[in-house]
Design an enzyme around this catalytic site. Structure first.
Site, mmCIF file in Angstrom:
data_model
loop_
_atom_site.group_PDB
_atom_site.id
_atom_site.type_symbol
_atom_site.label_atom_id
_atom_site.label_comp_id
_atom_site.label_asym_id
_atom_site.label_seq_id
_atom_site.Cartn_x
_atom_site.Cartn_y
_atom_site.Cartn_z
ATOM 1 C CB VAL A 2 -7.496 2.350 15.983
ATOM 2 C CG1 VAL A 2 -6.886 3.733 15.977
ATOM 3 C CG2 VAL A 2 -7.414 1.770 17.380
ATOM 4 C CB ILE A 12 -4.130 -2.572 23.087
ATOM 5 C CG1 ILE A 12 -5.063 -1.368 23.054
ATOM 6 C CG2 ILE A 12 -2.671 -2.152 22.980
ATOM 7 C CD1 ILE A 12 -4.623 -0.212 23.898
ATOM 8 C CE1 TYR A 57 -3.251 2.986 0.944
ATOM 9 C CE2 TYR A 57 -1.933 3.235 2.938
ATOM 10 C CZ TYR A 57 -2.908 3.705 2.078
ATOM 11 O OH TYR A 57 -3.538 4.907 2.354
ATOM 12 C CG ASN A 103 -3.014 6.810 12.151
ATOM 13 O OD1 ASN A 103 -1.818 7.104 12.147
ATOM 14 N ND2 ASN A 103 -3.444 5.579 12.044
HETATM 15 N N1 LIG Z 1 -8.263 7.027 6.564
HETATM 16 C C1 LIG Z 1 -6.997 7.315 6.811
HETATM 17 O O1 LIG Z 1 -6.555 7.373 7.964
HETATM 18 C C2 LIG Z 1 -6.052 7.593 5.658
HETATM 19 C C3 LIG Z 1 -4.706 7.816 5.959
HETATM 20 C C4 LIG Z 1 -3.823 8.089 4.921
HETATM 21 C C5 LIG Z 1 -4.282 8.169 3.614
HETATM 22 N N2 LIG Z 1 -5.584 7.909 3.345
HETATM 23 C C6 LIG Z 1 -6.035 8.001 1.940
HETATM 24 O O2 LIG Z 1 -7.161 8.838 1.879
HETATM 25 C C7 LIG Z 1 -8.035 8.434 0.820
HETATM 26 C C8 LIG Z 1 -9.442 8.242 1.346
HETATM 27 O O3 LIG Z 1 -9.409 7.209 2.319
HETATM 28 P P1 LIG Z 1 -10.653 6.826 3.218
HETATM 29 O O4 LIG Z 1 -10.141 6.482 4.555
HETATM 30 O O5 LIG Z 1 -11.717 7.846 3.066
HETATM 31 O O6 LIG Z 1 -11.092 5.458 2.527
HETATM 32 P P2 LIG Z 1 -12.507 4.975 1.953
HETATM 33 O O7 LIG Z 1 -12.320 3.539 1.623
HETATM 34 O O8 LIG Z 1 -13.610 5.359 2.864
HETATM 35 O O9 LIG Z 1 -12.639 5.833 0.631
HETATM 36 C C9 LIG Z 1 -12.145 5.417 -0.617
HETATM 37 C C10 LIG Z 1 -13.229 5.655 -1.664
HETATM 38 O O10 LIG Z 1 -12.715 5.299 -2.947
HETATM 39 C C11 LIG Z 1 -13.683 4.469 -3.622
HETATM 40 N N3 LIG Z 1 -12.931 3.600 -4.530
HETATM 41 C C12 LIG Z 1 -12.098 2.585 -4.206
HETATM 42 N N4 LIG Z 1 -11.595 2.026 -5.312
HETATM 43 C C13 LIG Z 1 -12.127 2.703 -6.373
HETATM 44 C C14 LIG Z 1 -11.981 2.585 -7.776
HETATM 45 N N5 LIG Z 1 -11.203 1.660 -8.325
HETATM 46 N N6 LIG Z 1 -12.678 3.432 -8.560
HETATM 47 C C15 LIG Z 1 -13.484 4.387 -8.021
HETATM 48 N N7 LIG Z 1 -13.654 4.539 -6.703
HETATM 49 C C16 LIG Z 1 -12.967 3.710 -5.881
HETATM 50 C C17 LIG Z 1 -14.390 3.725 -2.513
HETATM 51 O O11 LIG Z 1 -15.661 3.250 -2.894
HETATM 52 C C18 LIG Z 1 -14.470 4.799 -1.428
HETATM 53 O O12 LIG Z 1 -15.622 5.598 -1.595
HETATM 54 C C19 LIG Z 1 -7.416 7.158 0.249
HETATM 55 O O13 LIG Z 1 -6.666 7.517 -0.892
HETATM 56 C C20 LIG Z 1 -6.500 6.672 1.350
HETATM 57 O O14 LIG Z 1 -5.424 5.916 0.855
HETATM 58 C C21 LIG Z 1 -6.491 7.628 4.339
#
Ligand SMILES: NC(=O)c1ccc[n+]([C@@H]2O[C@H](COP(=O)([O-])OP(=O)(O)OC[C@H]3O[C@@H](n4cnc5c(N)ncnc54)[C@H](O)[C@@H]3O)[C@@H](O)[C@H]2O)c1
Length: 322
Positions: free
Chosen positions: A182, A198, A140, A168
């Protein structure tokens, strides 16, 4: 001005979509609803149920011709990336390249990318600055790093960009099954009276940033003239034991905590330096951890109450019919 948000029906993306629509921008969402939910989307926006890896994406760009792309869609689960590295790379690396190609082709003015602290791997120095070497320990992290490198090369051929490396993120609408969830998981366990698990002694630290602050970082990036990479974080570290104390205070209950053996490969301490975002994007966190936790807890509590109300209504209906 028209803004296209990929993953706009997901946890972070849907909050960004709300804010972009509320600011009066023409708002277009592309999401294939793998983890996202249509119910999270505000009314009055254009929604395409579309996979970013499939050719139909070109028709969306052709029709909508967005000025700005905010790219949140991703395969976001670290464990899944280890089991399915090809799928992970298809969505996170190839999917981003496809978007970059279309953005260049259709004259997108700015490309904003949701990246991750996961690409730093085991931190050599704390707090981790943007100049810290990337050394991902998961596929990832690697696929996000690869996507970043492509974005930076596209910048050489004229595409403006901001890469936001989130710490996070927590808040309303998060999926407890995700890796980063978490806080959401602990809150749901507290509401159900279940123990909190944990791995290790709980003294490992993380940098938790509230989703509303992440939304503001995306808006700041959208308006900024700067190209670059920015850590988006609270800039503080909180141990899981401290987090549990704050959650107990927020929920007004005592948690039962079960400690299990440490997981191999888990990062002990992590927090991100966030002064570059303050200096250049004029962004900083507006919510303290207690404010963020209170708002998030109120959301999950209301959700639980709504669910048990529906359950008791449907079982009353069932009794009446039999
Ligand atoms: N949540 C965190 O703590 C965190 C931390 C670092 C980075 N991120 C990044 O932030 C972004 C959003 O994360 P999130 O936590 O909201 O996750 P999430 O899974 O809730 O959101 C991802 C969205 O992308 C859509 N999706 C996935 N694959 C797809 C595809 N092939 N085509 C079209 N849509 C697609 C999903 O349906 C979902 O709505 C991501 O890029 C993630 O890597 C999140």
């Amino acid at each position: 001005m028209k803004v296209l948000i990929t993953g706009g029906a997901g946890f972070i993306g849907s909050h960004i979509t709300d804010a972009i629509a509320a600011e009066g921008y023409e708002t277009v969402v592309v999401d294939n609803l793998t983890t996202g939910r249509k119910a999270f989307l505000p009314s009055g926006i254009m929604f395409y149920e579309q996979n970013i890896c499939e050719p139909g994406l070109q028709a969306v760009f052709h029709k909508e011709k967005p000025d700005i792309v905010i790219h949140q869609a991703a395969q976001g689960a670290v464990a899944k990336s280890m089991k399915q590295p090809v799928f992970d790379a298809d969505v996170n690396a190839m999917g981003t390249i496809r978007l970059l190609e279309l953005s260049a082709q259709y004259g997108v003015r700015k490309f904003i990318f949701a990246s991750t602290a996961a690409l730093y791997g085991m931190p050599k120095r704390l707090p981790v600055q943007e100049t810290h070497p990337a050394n991902p320990v998961s596929f990832y992290g690697l696929s996000k790093w690869t996507a970043e490198r492509y974005i930076r090369l596209y910048a050489h051929i004229g595409l403006s960009y901001c890469i936001l490396r989130y710490a996070n993120v927590y808040g309303m609408r998060q999926n407890a099954e995700g890796e980063a969830g978490v806080i959401c998981m602990f809150m749901n366990h507290l509401l159900e009276g279940k123990p909190l698990h944990i791995f290790g002694d709980g003294e490992q630290t993380r940098d938790f940033v509230f989703v509303k602050d992440v939304v503001q970082a995306n808006l700041a990036a959208m308006r900024s003239k700067h190209n670059g990479v920015f850590n988006i974080s609270s800039g503080t570290q909180l141990s899981l034991n401290q987090l549990i104390m704050l959650l107990e205070k927020t929920a007004g209950v005592k948690a039962e905590v079960q400690y299990q053996s440490e997981r191999q490969g888990d990062i002990r301490h992590s927090y991100l330096h966030n002064q570059k975002a303050l200096r250049l994007l004029k962004w900083q966190c507006q919510h303290s951890i207690m404010e963020g936790l209170a708002e998030t807890f109120a959301y999950y509590k209301a959700q639980k109450e709504e669910m048990s109300k529906r359950k008791s209504e449907s079982s009353a209906g069932f009794r009446m019919n039999h």
